[in-house]
Design an enzyme around this catalytic site. Structure first.
Site, PDB file in Angstrom:
ATOM      1  N   GLU A  39      10.552  14.460  -8.425  1.00  0.00           N
ATOM      2  CA  GLU A  39       9.908  13.502  -9.303  1.00  0.00           C
ATOM      3  C   GLU A  39       9.523  14.200 -10.607  1.00  0.00           C
ATOM      4  O   GLU A  39       9.102  15.348 -10.585  1.00  0.00           O
ATOM      5  CB  GLU A  39       8.620  12.957  -8.660  1.00  0.00           C
ATOM      6  N   SER A  48       5.522  13.794   0.124  1.00  0.00           N
ATOM      7  CA  SER A  48       6.218  14.866  -0.570  1.00  0.00           C
ATOM      8  C   SER A  48       7.707  14.539  -0.585  1.00  0.00           C
ATOM      9  O   SER A  48       8.083  13.402  -0.361  1.00  0.00           O
ATOM     10  CB  SER A  48       5.916  16.216   0.087  1.00  0.00           C
ATOM     11  N   SER A  49       8.532  15.479  -0.793  1.00  0.00           N
ATOM     12  CA  SER A  49       9.860  15.197  -1.324  1.00  0.00           C
ATOM     13  C   SER A  49      11.045  15.464  -0.408  1.00  0.00           C
ATOM     14  O   SER A  49      12.034  16.025  -0.836  1.00  0.00           O
ATOM     15  CB  SER A  49      10.022  16.012  -2.595  1.00  0.00           C
ATOM     16  N   ASN A  51       0.857  -1.182   0.000  1.00  0.00           N
ATOM     17  CA  ASN A  51       0.000   0.000   0.000  1.00  0.00           C
ATOM     18  C   ASN A  51       0.892   1.231   0.000  1.00  0.00           C
ATOM     19  O   ASN A  51       1.487   1.565   1.033  1.00  0.00           O
ATOM     20  CB  ASN A  51      -0.906  -0.002   1.245  1.00  0.00           C
TER      21      ASN A  51
END
Length: 160
Positions: free
Chosen positions: A105, A46-47, A41
């Site tokens: 990304e 965020s990054s 799952n």
């Protein structure tokens, strides 16, 4: 007192994959399976790479079925035969190990080299905005020439 529900990850690894599928979602699912995270799952995040995170090599894939897996990822699917789709992620590891790293990304209808160059540049700019010197940039990508319906996926999995 602040109670932390989710522990901050201490490790990470890079995964990627691509696939054809019966539908757009099946193609995406196939790309996840190809990358080794298809039976988990995914919890999209965020990054930010936590300070001091260490890379796991080789990645522990396949992962435990049903596990909740934090991941920053890029993905793209298409149902245009002949189209080239690519997805990439890159991590900026700071020189100062006490500072957070940065994950970017990017996906596009473009060749893999174009997408990788773009995502690396995004990391450089993001680290520059944070005034953090870069020790290393790591990247992983996937590309796919669509036959019928296809997907490309690349991700940074945080783990402990």
């Amino acid at each position: 007192m602040v109670k932390v529900i989710i522990k901050t990850p201490t490790k990470f690894f890079l995964v990627s994959g691509s696939s054809e599928g019966f539908s757009l979602l099946n193609a995406f699912d196939g790309a996840l399976l190809a990358s080794g995270v298809g039976d988990t799952n995914l919890v999209r995040m965020s990054s930010i790479l936590p300070p001091g995170c260490e890379e796991i090599k080789p990645p522990p894939v396949p992962m435990p079925q049903g596990a909740l897996v934090p991941v920053a990822y890029a993905a793209l699917n298409s149902d245009v035969p002949g189209e080239v789709i690519s997805a990439a992620v890159a991590i900026g590891i700071p020189k100062d190990g006490n500072r957070a790293g940065l994950i970017m990304e990017y996906s596009a209808r473009a060749e893999e080299s174009v997408v990788v160059a773009q995502v690396k540049k995004m990391v450089e700019k993001g680290m520059e905005m944070r005034n953090r010197e870069i020790k290393e940039i790591m990247a992983i990508s996937a590309t796919h020439r669509v036959t019928g319906i296809g997907a490309a996926f690349a991700g940074v999995v945080l783990w402990d």
